[in-house]
Design an enzyme around this catalytic site. Structure first.
Site, PDB file in Angstrom:
ATOM      1  N   GLY A  31       0.803  -1.206   0.000  1.00  0.00           N
ATOM      2  CA  GLY A  31       0.000   0.000   0.000  1.00  0.00           C
ATOM      3  C   GLY A  31       0.839   1.260   0.000  1.00  0.00           C
ATOM      4  N   HIS A  37       4.486   1.975  -8.150  1.00  0.00           N
ATOM      5  CA  HIS A  37       3.524   0.874  -8.128  1.00  0.00           C
ATOM      6  C   HIS A  37       2.636   0.901  -9.369  1.00  0.00           C
ATOM      7  CE1 HIS A  37       4.150   1.370  -3.627  1.00  0.00           C
ATOM      8  NE2 HIS A  37       4.427   0.096  -3.805  1.00  0.00           N
ATOM      9  N   GLY A 147       9.442  -4.364  -8.429  1.00  0.00           N
ATOM     10  CA  GLY A 147      10.282  -3.247  -8.846  1.00  0.00           C
ATOM     11  C   GLY A 147      11.753  -3.491  -8.549  1.00  0.00           C
ATOM     12  N   GLN A 148      12.621  -2.951  -9.403  1.00  0.00           N
ATOM     13  CA  GLN A 148      14.061  -3.124  -9.246  1.00  0.00           C
ATOM     14  C   GLN A 148      14.596  -2.408  -8.011  1.00  0.00           C
ATOM     15  OE1 GLN A 148      16.782  -2.611 -12.726  1.00  0.00           O
ATOM     16  NE2 GLN A 148      17.811  -1.113 -11.407  1.00  0.00           N
ATOM     17  N   LYS A 149      13.895  -1.383  -7.496  1.00  0.00           N
ATOM     18  CA  LYS A 149      14.413  -0.674  -6.337  1.00  0.00           C
ATOM     19  C   LYS A 149      14.714  -1.634  -5.192  1.00  0.00           C
ATOM     20  CE  LYS A 149      12.033   1.600  -3.276  1.00  0.00           C
ATOM     21  NZ  LYS A 149      12.686   1.174  -1.992  1.00  0.00           N
ATOM     22  N   ASP A 150      13.867  -2.644  -5.039  1.00  0.00           N
ATOM     23  CA  ASP A 150      14.099  -3.693  -4.041  1.00  0.00           C
ATOM     24  C   ASP A 150      14.781  -4.878  -4.724  1.00  0.00           C
ATOM     25  OD1 ASP A 150      12.785  -2.486  -1.659  1.00  0.00           O
ATOM     26  OD2 ASP A 150      11.049  -2.534  -2.985  1.00  0.00           O
ATOM     27  N   GLN A 153      15.203  -8.137  -2.855  1.00  0.00           N
ATOM     28  CA  GLN A 153      13.914  -8.809  -2.734  1.00  0.00           C
ATOM     29  C   GLN A 153      13.592  -9.573  -4.014  1.00  0.00           C
ATOM     30  OE1 GLN A 153      10.080  -7.139  -0.864  1.00  0.00           O
ATOM     31  NE2 GLN A 153       9.810  -6.693  -3.031  1.00  0.00           N
ATOM     32  N   VAL A 176      11.278   3.571 -10.740  1.00  0.00           N
ATOM     33  CA  VAL A 176      10.681   4.848 -11.145  1.00  0.00           C
ATOM     34  C   VAL A 176      11.181   5.919 -10.186  1.00  0.00           C
ATOM     35  CG1 VAL A 176       8.530   6.116 -11.515  1.00  0.00           C
ATOM     36  CG2 VAL A 176       8.668   3.688 -12.099  1.00  0.00           C
ATOM     37  N   ARG A 187       7.989   4.957   1.852  1.00  0.00           N
ATOM     38  CA  ARG A 187       8.600   5.540   3.043  1.00  0.00           C
ATOM     39  C   ARG A 187       8.997   7.004   2.844  1.00  0.00           C
ATOM     40  NH1 ARG A 187      10.059   0.110   3.472  1.00  0.00           N
ATOM     41  NH2 ARG A 187       9.818  -0.775   5.566  1.00  0.00           N
TER      42      ARG A 187
END
Length: 280
Positions: A31, A37, A147-150, A153, A176, A187
């Protein structure tokens, strides 16, 4: 857009869609949605017949209770955003729906647990693996979008899919960014106005390391330059900067094949922990 907060109702709705061979795409989220997202959802919309978005703040993946308490919850706003990008199904279970009793299973992702996020957030990837495995079993998607940011993960989910033979295609989508380079993150809402301006230093540090590597300097030299940069930024507490293989996340001493070298960084700014990366 159909909305479900119970596993049974969602599965009853999905069963005939699955039996008619429609392709199901899943975008798991916690969320507090943002453009990053929505970009994942648009990609899923292009590639799948049915798009399912889950919103669940997973308590098992938080090793810091304060971080869990501060995580923004904006379900109504999120629902409105989802309806604008072609979401077919929103799944937003309560904690006791996903965990009717405390989870006892423990997942270990090997070397991924000992570096970067694994080292700084013990137990985090066990929680990620548990909730994603649950979502995979409940929804049975054909494709899952992350997403690539994580980036770490993504590596964990890739291991989960391979080791447990989930018949799911993992789609990694580009990070993004805001116009000033800051990676979009839920965050970021917790940053003060001053901290928001300072937060761009993460992307500047990644760009510095990238440029040095392009110039022919070694990963260790690039890491030293980033460490020196943060030594001049007292509002930050640098947790790590690593240059690693983009799939295994293990540190490397030289550049890998195209698309296989990742510069990863994490730093604490005020009460907010920020992570980012770039991949060659």
């Amino acid at each position: 857009m159909q909305r479900f907060d119970t596993i049974y109702a969602l599965q009853q709705y999905l069963a005939p869609l699955r039996h008619s061979a429609q392709t199901i795409g899943l975008v798991p989220t916690m969320g507090a949605l943002h453009e990053g997202h929505l970009d994942l959802i648009r990609r899923a919309r292009q590639e799948c017949d049915v798009v399912v978005v889950s919103i669940f703040v997973n308590p098992v993946q938080f090793n810091n209770p304060d971080d869990l308490a501060r995580y923004p919850r904006t379900l109504q706003q999120d629902s409105e955003m989802l309806s604008t990008v072609g979401t077919d199904i929103l799944f937003f279970p309560a904690v006791d729906e996903m965990y009717p009793e405390p989870a006892q299973l423990r997942l270990n992702f090997g070397e991924l647990e000992s570096v970067m996020e694994g080292a700084f957030r013990p137990g985090h990837f066990n929680g990620v693996g548990l909730v994603v495995a649950k979502l995979f079993h409940i929804i049975q998607p054909n494709r899952a979008y992350f997403g690539q940011k994580d980036l770490q993960q993504v590596a964990v989910i890739r291991r989960l899919i391979r080791d447990l033979n989930f018949p799911i295609e993992l789609i990694r989508c580009d990070t993004v960014r805001e116009t000033d380079g800051l990676a979009m993150s839920s965050r970021n809402r917790n940053l003060t106005e001053v901290e928001r301006e300072q937060a761009t230093s993460l992307y500047k540090a990644l760009t510095l390391a990238y440029d040095l590597l392009i110039e022919g300097q070694s990963p260790n030299q690039a890491k030293a330059a980033v460490t020196g940069l943060f030594a001049q930024l007292p509002t930050f507490r640098l947790e790590y900067v690593e240059i690693a293989n983009a799939d295994t996340l293990q540190a490397v001493s030289e550049l890998q094949a195209p698309g296989q070298t990742a510069i990863c960084i994490a730093a604490q700014l005020g009460k907010v922990r920020l992570i980012d990366n770039v991949v060659f």
